[in-house]
Design an enzyme around this catalytic site. Structure first.
Site, mmCIF file in Angstrom:
data_model
loop_
_atom_site.group_PDB
_atom_site.id
_atom_site.type_symbol
_atom_site.label_atom_id
_atom_site.label_comp_id
_atom_site.label_asym_id
_atom_site.label_seq_id
_atom_site.Cartn_x
_atom_site.Cartn_y
_atom_site.Cartn_z
ATOM 1 N N ASP A 1 0.843 -1.202 0.000
ATOM 2 C CA ASP A 1 0.000 0.000 0.000
ATOM 3 C C ASP A 1 0.881 1.256 0.000
ATOM 4 O O ASP A 1 0.717 2.178 -0.828
ATOM 5 C CB ASP A 1 -0.874 -0.063 1.266
ATOM 6 C CG ASP A 1 -2.054 0.891 1.235
ATOM 7 O OD1 ASP A 1 -2.268 1.525 0.190
ATOM 8 O OD2 ASP A 1 -2.772 0.976 2.252
ATOM 9 N N GLY B 1 1.172 -10.086 4.327
ATOM 10 C CA GLY B 1 2.204 -9.313 5.013
ATOM 11 C C GLY B 1 1.703 -8.944 6.408
ATOM 12 O O GLY B 1 1.550 -9.811 7.272
HETATM 13 N N1 APR Z 1 5.439 -5.410 -4.794
HETATM 14 C C1 APR Z 1 4.920 -6.666 -4.667
HETATM 15 N N2 APR Z 1 4.644 -7.230 -3.481
HETATM 16 C C2 APR Z 1 4.901 -6.516 -2.360
HETATM 17 C C3 APR Z 1 5.439 -5.205 -2.411
HETATM 18 C C4 APR Z 1 5.718 -4.661 -3.691
HETATM 19 N N3 APR Z 1 6.225 -3.422 -3.832
HETATM 20 N N4 APR Z 1 5.591 -4.757 -1.141
HETATM 21 C C5 APR Z 1 5.166 -5.752 -0.327
HETATM 22 N N5 APR Z 1 4.756 -6.804 -1.070
HETATM 23 C C6 APR Z 1 4.194 -8.089 -0.627
HETATM 24 C C7 APR Z 1 4.575 -8.548 0.757
HETATM 25 O O1 APR Z 1 5.779 -9.305 0.701
HETATM 26 C C8 APR Z 1 3.384 -9.406 1.139
HETATM 27 O O2 APR Z 1 3.592 -10.759 0.711
HETATM 28 O O3 APR Z 1 2.791 -7.888 -0.549
HETATM 29 C C9 APR Z 1 2.236 -8.838 0.357
HETATM 30 C C10 APR Z 1 1.154 -8.146 1.167
HETATM 31 O O4 APR Z 1 1.733 -7.500 2.278
HETATM 32 P P1 APR Z 1 1.176 -6.133 2.901
HETATM 33 O O5 APR Z 1 1.515 -4.986 2.035
HETATM 34 O O6 APR Z 1 1.607 -6.059 4.317
HETATM 35 O O7 APR Z 1 -0.444 -6.315 2.796
HETATM 36 P P2 APR Z 1 -1.482 -7.057 3.777
HETATM 37 O O8 APR Z 1 -0.905 -8.226 4.474
HETATM 38 O O9 APR Z 1 -2.722 -7.240 2.957
HETATM 39 O O10 APR Z 1 -1.754 -5.985 4.908
HETATM 40 C C11 APR Z 1 -2.479 -4.840 4.611
HETATM 41 O O11 APR Z 1 -0.826 -3.363 5.445
HETATM 42 O O12 APR Z 1 0.229 -1.519 4.621
HETATM 43 C C12 APR Z 1 -0.841 -1.955 5.232
HETATM 44 O O13 APR Z 1 -2.516 -0.352 4.565
HETATM 45 C C13 APR Z 1 -2.160 -1.706 4.529
HETATM 46 O O14 APR Z 1 -3.117 -1.886 6.676
HETATM 47 C C14 APR Z 1 -2.977 -2.538 5.432
HETATM 48 C C15 APR Z 1 -2.155 -3.770 5.628
#
Ligand code: APR
Length: 279
Positions: free
Chosen positions: A39, A124
């Site tokens: 995000d 994540g």
């Molecule tokens: N490109 C591809 N994949 C990515 C990237 C990127 N730039 N950055 C992170 N990831 C991967 C992580 O390795 C993970 O496997 O995206 C996956 C999802 O991780 P998160 O971003 O933490 O998403 P999520 O688990 O759905 O949690 C959502 O995190 O940042 C906050 O606002 C968001 O509160 C929400 C929560």
């Protein structure tokens, strides 16, 4: 799974913000106001106009999706979806995660999106077990693409080799192709040549599709595409090995920041072949 659908799904290792697709999917939270992880990366790359548009959306519920423009991203749209927080698996997490993929695809199709890239939603900060989430993602996207012809490429973008292998395993499982499936051995010897020809044609079609996708995603043209596809199709024993080969090529393109026209050098082809036949 029909070959046509297999060819419309690919896996790449990389950063979702760099994908040259019509839409990328954001793993957001219910406020849609940005945070960390994927995000945060999307908001940083898209610039402040994205946050402004998000403010006007009034948030988003878990399992739902909303769409905005992509602003400074290569992608024209961002589909924001809110994955479930993992809570042990008995709070409807699986269904909610599947809903994220379905709703994202439906919304993207309503804007005539043809190519779309997904991160591993919820895996994540939200703590969803990675292999379980990846299998749900692959199953849901495959089912949707089987029913609906309008998306031509769905790309799963992952951050590391472990996730990459899990996507390949999930794709093989959904396709009903366990890596060492028995069967061919037991058929009549006279079928062997035809089988080899059919296997080459199917793998070649998959590799052609994935090379086209690499060209489209990175905005490049591989001048020795035909010869490369032939070499890889001859070396690959199955779809998993073929995907591993094109993924190695994709990583090389990303790491070396390849632009424009490129002839893949022989030493790189040799390295891809090593990846192709890796067990
Ligand atoms: N490109 C591809 N994949 C990515 C990237 C990127 N730039 N950055 C992170 N990831 C991967 C992580 O390795 C993970 O496997 O995206 C996956 C999802 O991780 P998160 O971003 O933490 O998403 P999520 O688990 O759905 O949690 C959502 O995190 O940042 C906050 O606002 C968001 O509160 C929400 C929560």
């Amino acid at each position: 799974m029909a070959d046509a659908v297999t060819n419309r799904i690919s896996v790449v290792e990389g950063d979702i913000t760099q994908q040259h697709v019509d839409a990328i999917v954001n793993a957001a939270n219910t406020t849609l106001l940005g945070s960390g992880g994927v995000d945060g990366a999307i908001h940083r790359a898209a610039g402040p106009d994205l946050l402004e548009e998000c403010r006007a959306l009034g948030g988003c519920q878990t399992g739902e999706a909303k769409i905005t423009k992509g602003y400074r991203l290569p992608a024209r749209y961002v589909v924001h979806t809110v994955g479930p927080v993992w809570n042990g698996g008995r709070k409807g997490e699986d269904e909610l995660l599947a809903s994220c993929y379905r709703k994202s695809l439906e919304l993207a199709e309503s804007q005539e999106v043809k190519t779309i890239a997904f991160p591993a939603i919820s895996t994540g900060a939200y703590g969803f077990p990675l292999a379980r989430a990846i299998l749900i993602a692959v199953k849901t996207v495959t089912e949707h693409l089987t029913r609906s012809p309008s998306i031509t490429q769905a790309v799963f973008v992952c951050h590391n080799d472990r996730a990459f292998r899990m996507y390949l395993d999930a794709l093989a499982e959904v396709a009903g192709e366990p890596a060492n499936a028995p069967g061919k051995r037991e058929r009549e010897a006279g079928d062997a040549d035809r089988d080899r020809g059919d296997a080459y044609a199917a793998i070649r079609e998959q590799i052609d599709g994935q090379l086209k996708m690499i060209e489209a995603v990175h905005g490049i043209r591989i001048v020795n595409c035909d010869a490369l596809a032939d070499t890889l199709a001859r070396a690959a024993g199955d779809r998993t090995q073929a995907s591993r080969a094109t993924a190695a090529l994709n990583s090389w393109v990303v790491i070396n920041n390849i632009r424009g026209e490129i002839e893949i050098p022989d030493d790189m082809i040799a390295r891809i072949l090593e990846q192709t036949t890796k067990k």
